[in-house]
Design an enzyme around this catalytic site. Structure first.
Site: not given
Ligand code: ZN
Length: 434
Positions: A66, A182, A314, A318
């Protein structure tokens, strides 16, 4: 483009079965020679890497990252995320579509893949399978595929409707690309913030059961079987970050039956259990959650016996202010690109005894094959010059503050790592050097 020589290293290339001393010549962005030590010494190269005592391997490939751009560049940008990738030995990353806006259009995909974004390593993307990842209407698979999509996924928003998942698998099968899922039955996980079990009980948190994962995996496998029968197509299901023994058992059986299902495991799932949450540590909160020891052991067994096809991070950055709130409100996800190799070597190589070649296959050759990148994940002459050079014996401690990622949300701050990246070469350019 200028030549790069990598001399005196131990070349480990799982794709060609090579594990011996070789010298490497990179020219025009390709692997130009892979020869006996000393045989390239008369070549004048612009750059030479002395790999004495180091391993030279195909650049790592991560099919699940991401990068937060567009829309959340305070967490990460394509430039910072791919810089973290380079520091971790990755030369290819596949960006998930849960950006703002969701990557569900050709314009959005082209914007993301444009050189103007400043990707340091090769960036690919899997756009959304449904518009806005809302699970209702398929995106334009054919147009997106033409624009470079390696597959389709709604990532954190699993496709729950049977009819939509079936339609997505059929459309992707016609293009020869996977649907990445997912696996989470979100009807069963509302209000849950960690794994169900004694730790959740002690912390007073609602837990996600293992059935929430296995039910979707089993449903998707049933759809594969039905589509093979009725449509005479061979759909490819890729299960993201598998975390439970029960879902792994379903995948093992589906593979035995010859269905086209692949899956990935994340380093945190083979390294940690839900005990790592300790006293509500939000840096140990992700989805799927850290599980119990029995499930961690099942993931290790799946990695060893080939049920798990590849390792994916993954990587989910954040900002600190988002993680610094009460456990149930904090967002899911941890960074992972700079700790993946060090954890794989520590846990899978040293503790579990998997060979270097097996681990590099899980991190380069196999993920490249899952998304059909035929000229990556190998050091064969003619392949794209994506190379990682690392010291397999280096012991060090990861420090989150030194990360190239914009975000520092990791449960591995200060954790011991085995194996350190010395240099990363992307398409013949040195993009990281220790
Ligand atoms: Zn993910």
């Amino acid at each position: 483009m200028s030549d790069v020589l990598i001399l005196n290293g131990r070349v480990v290339d799982p794709a060609s079965g090579i594990d011996e001393a070789r010298d490497l010549l990179l020219r025009d962005g390709k692997i130009a020679a892979l020869d006996k030590p000393g045989s390239l010494k008369n070549i004048e190269a612009a750059e030479t890497i002395d790999a004495s005592g180091l391993v030279v391997a195909p650049g790592l490939v991560d099919v699940h990252v991401h990068l937060r751009e567009p829309g959340q560049t305070y967490k990460e940008t394509i430039a910072t995320g791919t810089a973290a990738a380079a520091a971790g030995g990755f030369t290819t990353v596949v960006a998930m579509p849960n950006t703002m806006p969701v990557n569900d259009s050709v314009a959005g995909l082209e914007w993301m893949l444009s050189p103007q974004r400043g990707a340091v390593v090769k960036l690919f993307a899997m756009p959304a399978a449904t518009m806005g990842s809302m699970g209702a209407t398929l995106t334009d698979f054919a147009a997106l595929h033409k624009a470079g999509a390696l597959g389709f996924t709604d990532d954190g928003k699993p496709i729950l409707e049977d009819a939509i998942m079936r339609e997505a698998l059929i459309a992707a099968a016609r293009l020869g690309v996977p649907i990445s899922q997912h696996a989470e039955d979100t009807h069963l996980t509302g209000g849950c913030s960690m794994n169900a079990g004694p730790v959740a009980f002690r912390l007073g948190l609602r837990g996600m059961t293992i059935e929430a994962e296995s039910r979707i995996v089993e449903r998707d496998i049933r759809l594969l079987r039905e589509i093979e029968k009725s449509e005479h197509l061979r759909p490819h299901l890729h299960v993201q970050h598998i975390s439970t023994g029960r879902a792994l058992e379903a995948i093992r059986e589906a593979k035995r039956q010859g269905l086209h299902v692949t899956c990935e495991a994340a380093p945190h799932h083979f390294t940690l259990t839900d005990e790592a949450i300790g006293d509500y540590d939000t840096n140990a909160k992700m989805n799927p959650p850290l599980r119990a020891e029995a499930d961690r052991q099942a993931v290790l067994a799946g990695l060893a016996d080939g049920t798990v096809d590849c390792i994916a991070t993954d990587h989910a950055p954040h900002a600190a202010h988002e993680k610094e709130q009460e456990f149930e409100r904090a967002p899911n996800g941890i960074t992972g690109l700079e700790t993946a190799l060090g954890l794989a070597l520590r846990v899978l190589h040293r503790a579990q005894g998997l060979s270097l070649s097996k681990i590099l296959s899980l991190m380069s050759t196999s993920p490249a094959a899952i998304v059909s990148l035929a000229d990556r994940g190998s050091l064969a002459v003619g392949s794209i010059a994506d190379v990682v050079v690392f010291d397999p014996a280096a012991q060090w401690n990861f420090a989150a503050k030194d990360s190239r990622s914009k975000s520092k949300n990791t449960p591995f701050d200060g954790a011991s790592m085995l194996g350190r990246v010395h240099a990363t070469v992307s398409e013949g350019r040195i993009v990281f050097r220790q």
